[in-house]
Write a protein that holds these residues in place. Structure first.
Motif, PDB file in Angstrom:
ATOM      1  N   ALA A 270       0.923  -1.166  -0.320  1.00  0.00           N
ATOM      2  CA  ALA A 270      -0.023   0.081  -0.013  1.00  0.00           C
ATOM      3  C   ALA A 270       1.023   1.344  -0.073  1.00  0.00           C
ATOM      4  O   ALA A 270       0.671   2.136  -0.671  1.00  0.00           O
ATOM      5  CB  ALA A 270      -1.063   0.131   1.244  1.00  0.00           C
ATOM      6  N   ALA A 271       2.044   1.001   0.792  1.00  0.00           N
ATOM      7  CA  ALA A 271       3.001   2.321   1.074  1.00  0.00           C
ATOM      8  C   ALA A 271       4.176   2.071   1.084  1.00  0.00           C
ATOM      9  O   ALA A 271       4.470   0.800   1.927  1.00  0.00           O
ATOM     10  CB  ALA A 271       2.510   3.270   1.821  1.00  0.00           C
ATOM     11  N   GLY A 272       5.283   2.917   0.708  1.00  0.00           N
ATOM     12  CA  GLY A 272       6.654   2.487   1.099  1.00  0.00           C
ATOM     13  C   GLY A 272       7.045   3.859   1.740  1.00  0.00           C
ATOM     14  O   GLY A 272       6.603   4.782   1.483  1.00  0.00           O
TER      15      GLY A 272
ATOM     16  N   TYR B 110       9.986  -0.049  -2.865  1.00  0.00           N
ATOM     17  CA  TYR B 110       9.365   0.729  -3.927  1.00  0.00           C
ATOM     18  C   TYR B 110       8.788  -0.068  -5.015  1.00  0.00           C
ATOM     19  O   TYR B 110       9.290  -0.081  -6.318  1.00  0.00           O
ATOM     20  CB  TYR B 110      10.605   1.495  -4.550  1.00  0.00           C
ATOM     21  N   ALA B 111       7.641  -1.070  -4.674  1.00  0.00           N
ATOM     22  CA  ALA B 111       7.084  -1.639  -5.578  1.00  0.00           C
ATOM     23  C   ALA B 111       5.841  -2.132  -5.233  1.00  0.00           C
ATOM     24  O   ALA B 111       5.356  -1.662  -4.177  1.00  0.00           O
ATOM     25  CB  ALA B 111       7.887  -3.013  -5.649  1.00  0.00           C
TER      26      ALA B 111
ATOM     27  N   LEU C 266       3.319  10.999  -1.597  1.00  0.00           N
ATOM     28  CA  LEU C 266       3.731  11.285  -2.929  1.00  0.00           C
ATOM     29  C   LEU C 266       3.027   9.895  -3.562  1.00  0.00           C
ATOM     30  O   LEU C 266       3.387   8.547  -3.129  1.00  0.00           O
ATOM     31  CB  LEU C 266       5.040  11.524  -3.455  1.00  0.00           C
ATOM     32  N   PRO C 267       2.776   9.565  -4.999  1.00  0.00           N
ATOM     33  CA  PRO C 267       2.688   8.429  -5.741  1.00  0.00           C
ATOM     34  C   PRO C 267       4.018   7.796  -5.959  1.00  0.00           C
ATOM     35  O   PRO C 267       4.940   8.550  -5.983  1.00  0.00           O
ATOM     36  CB  PRO C 267       2.070   9.049  -6.926  1.00  0.00           C
ATOM     37  N   MET C 268       3.987   6.657  -5.697  1.00  0.00           N
ATOM     38  CA  MET C 268       5.214   5.769  -5.972  1.00  0.00           C
ATOM     39  C   MET C 268       5.878   6.024  -7.155  1.00  0.00           C
ATOM     40  O   MET C 268       7.196   6.048  -7.208  1.00  0.00           O
ATOM     41  CB  MET C 268       4.936   4.308  -5.588  1.00  0.00           C
ATOM     42  N   ARG C 269       5.101   6.185  -8.206  1.00  0.00           N
ATOM     43  CA  ARG C 269       5.969   6.466  -9.341  1.00  0.00           C
ATOM     44  C   ARG C 269       6.634   7.666  -9.352  1.00  0.00           C
ATOM     45  O   ARG C 269       7.337   7.847 -10.312  1.00  0.00           O
ATOM     46  CB  ARG C 269       4.709   6.253 -10.631  1.00  0.00           C
TER      47      ARG C 269
ATOM     48  N   VAL D  79       8.718  10.774   4.542  1.00  0.00           N
ATOM     49  CA  VAL D  79       8.091  10.856   3.254  1.00  0.00           C
ATOM     50  C   VAL D  79       7.673   9.398   2.619  1.00  0.00           C
ATOM     51  O   VAL D  79       8.423   8.431   2.695  1.00  0.00           O
ATOM     52  CB  VAL D  79       9.014  11.663   2.196  1.00  0.00           C
ATOM     53  N   LEU D  80       6.369   9.365   2.411  1.00  0.00           N
ATOM     54  CA  LEU D  80       5.812   7.988   2.123  1.00  0.00           C
ATOM     55  C   LEU D  80       5.449   8.073   0.357  1.00  0.00           C
ATOM     56  O   LEU D  80       5.397   9.047  -0.241  1.00  0.00           O
ATOM     57  CB  LEU D  80       4.312   7.716   2.789  1.00  0.00           C
ATOM     58  N   LEU D  81       5.636   6.841  -0.196  1.00  0.00           N
ATOM     59  CA  LEU D  81       5.212   6.842  -1.446  1.00  0.00           C
ATOM     60  C   LEU D  81       4.182   5.621  -1.479  1.00  0.00           C
ATOM     61  O   LEU D  81       4.084   4.610  -0.861  1.00  0.00           O
ATOM     62  CB  LEU D  81       6.310   5.733  -2.170  1.00  0.00           C
ATOM     63  N   ILE D  82       2.885   6.129  -2.064  1.00  0.00           N
ATOM     64  CA  ILE D  82       1.697   5.577  -2.136  1.00  0.00           C
ATOM     65  C   ILE D  82       1.376   4.710  -3.309  1.00  0.00           C
ATOM     66  O   ILE D  82       1.540   5.303  -4.636  1.00  0.00           O
ATOM     67  CB  ILE D  82       0.531   6.398  -1.767  1.00  0.00           C
ATOM     68  N   THR D  83       1.229   3.411  -3.512  1.00  0.00           N
ATOM     69  CA  THR D  83       0.777   2.827  -4.463  1.00  0.00           C
ATOM     70  C   THR D  83      -0.870   2.785  -4.778  1.00  0.00           C
ATOM     71  O   THR D  83      -1.366   3.592  -4.088  1.00  0.00           O
ATOM     72  CB  THR D  83       1.056   1.175  -4.411  1.00  0.00           C
ATOM     73  N   ALA D  84      -1.018   2.416  -6.092  1.00  0.00           N
ATOM     74  CA  ALA D  84      -2.669   2.342  -6.353  1.00  0.00           C
ATOM     75  C   ALA D  84      -3.378   1.588  -5.249  1.00  0.00           C
ATOM     76  O   ALA D  84      -4.517   1.916  -4.936  1.00  0.00           O
ATOM     77  CB  ALA D  84      -2.908   1.801  -7.539  1.00  0.00           C
TER      78      ALA D  84
END
Length: 329
Positions: free
Chosen positions: A35-37, A94-95, A300-303, A321-326
């Motif tokens: 869900a998030a990294g 990051y996946a 932020l969006p992971m991409r 700072v988090l990276l969010i997937t769909a």
């Protein structure tokens, strides 16, 4: 699935959102749909070509994540498909999917959302293992945290206060110091304008800091030893200020002090599992009773991982700072 890859080392633009093979859980592993990294400075070093993943680890960056279990490998017990978890990783956060040794899984703490739980595994394991398992911070002692507004710093402040310690922090702006104060920090030092040795000694009636959590390394080594209290413990977890420094052993002996230096990523699985188990026992209950909370600067969006790396490199953030997937959006 998609993941952030690094075809060639370089700047933030070296991070490429690409289609890659789905991972398959092996014996003792689970598959997590991410869900998030969260972004860590170690990820920046990996992107630059200076911090290779350990043998057998995922080649993609990312040392922690949250998500739901999507598959279970042979020999895994105590977890079920659909469980909401967060995890300490050797890489691969990051996946959209990642495999994780079952010993490095944690349930999402009570009172914490699924995506925000991605902010917790690396910082909780780093702080608990260094400040408490190695340096043995005790109630009534003073902890000095360099980089108090960082992800690790914000967790260290909260944990130290939860056990009854006094906390001193260094940071580079009034805004960051204010954020540290709101988390409970008692002694605030602007390292751009003040000498932390002088300020911490003044605030402790000359005694100094019983424990120091240091992310700078060589640059602060001499001054860290100066500000240590008698029987003090210096825990070095980073090298942002260089790798080679001069150590006055006489000063260390006079204070009967100790220096430790550790990292998490390359530790054997059994050591990581022991740290994760200790965090689950001692740290996780503190979220339920309100003593701890994740500190997230932005999502932020992971991409757009390149943008997240720029945020860290500019050092304007407070917390993670988090990276969010769909799946986490």
């Amino acid at each position: 699935m998609h993941a952030i890859t690094i075809p060639e080392p370089g700047g933030p633009e070296a991070l490429v959102w690409d289609e890659v093979p789905d991972p398959v859980p092996g014996p003792g592993e689970v598959l997590v749909e991410v869900a998030a990294g969260a972004v860590n400075r170690a990820d920046i070093l990996q992107r630059q070509g200076f911090y290779e993943p350990p043998p057998g680890a995922s080649p993609y960056p990312g040392l922690e994540c949250s998500g739901r279990i999507a598959g279970i490998g042979p020999g895994v017990t105590g977890w079920n498909v659909g469980d909401e978890v967060c995890a300490l990783l050797s890489g691969g956060g990051y996946a959209e999917k990642v495999t994780v040794p079952a010993g490095q899984l944690l349930p999402v703490p009570e009172g914490v959302g699924l995506t925000q739980a991605a902010a917790l595994p690396e910082v909780a394991c780093t702080v608990w293992s260094n400040v408490f398992m190695v340096a043995h911070l005790r109630p009534g002692e003073t902890l000095l945290v360099h980089g108090g507004s960082s992800g690790i710093g914000t967790m260290a402040i909260q944990l130290a206060k939860a056990v009854g310690a006094r906390v001193a922090v260094t940071a580079g702006t009034k805004e960051k110091l204010q954020a540290c104060a709101e988390l409970g920090a008692d002694i605030l030092v602007n390292y751009r304008e003040q000498d932390f040795v002088e300020e911490v000694r003044k605030a402790t009636d000359g005694a100094g800091a019983d424990v120091i959590l240091d992310n700078m390394g060589a640059k602060y080594l001499e001054r860290n030893v100066k500000v240590l209290a008698v029987n003090g413990r210096l825990a070095i977890i980073g090298m942002q200020g260089g790798v080679k420094g001069e150590l006055n052993i006489g000063a260390l002996l006079a204070k009967r002090a100790a220096i430790s230096a550790t990292s998490l990523r390359a530790r054997p699985l059994e050591e990581k599992a022991a740290i994760v188990a200790a965090v689950r026992e001692h740290v996780w209950p503190l979220f339920a009773d309100g003593h701890l909370r994740p500190v997230v600067d932005r999502e932020l969006p992971m991409r757009d991982a390149a943008a997240a790396h720029r945020v860290l490199e500019e050092s304007g953030h407070v917390g993670k700072v988090l990276l969010i997937t769909a799946q986490g959006a």
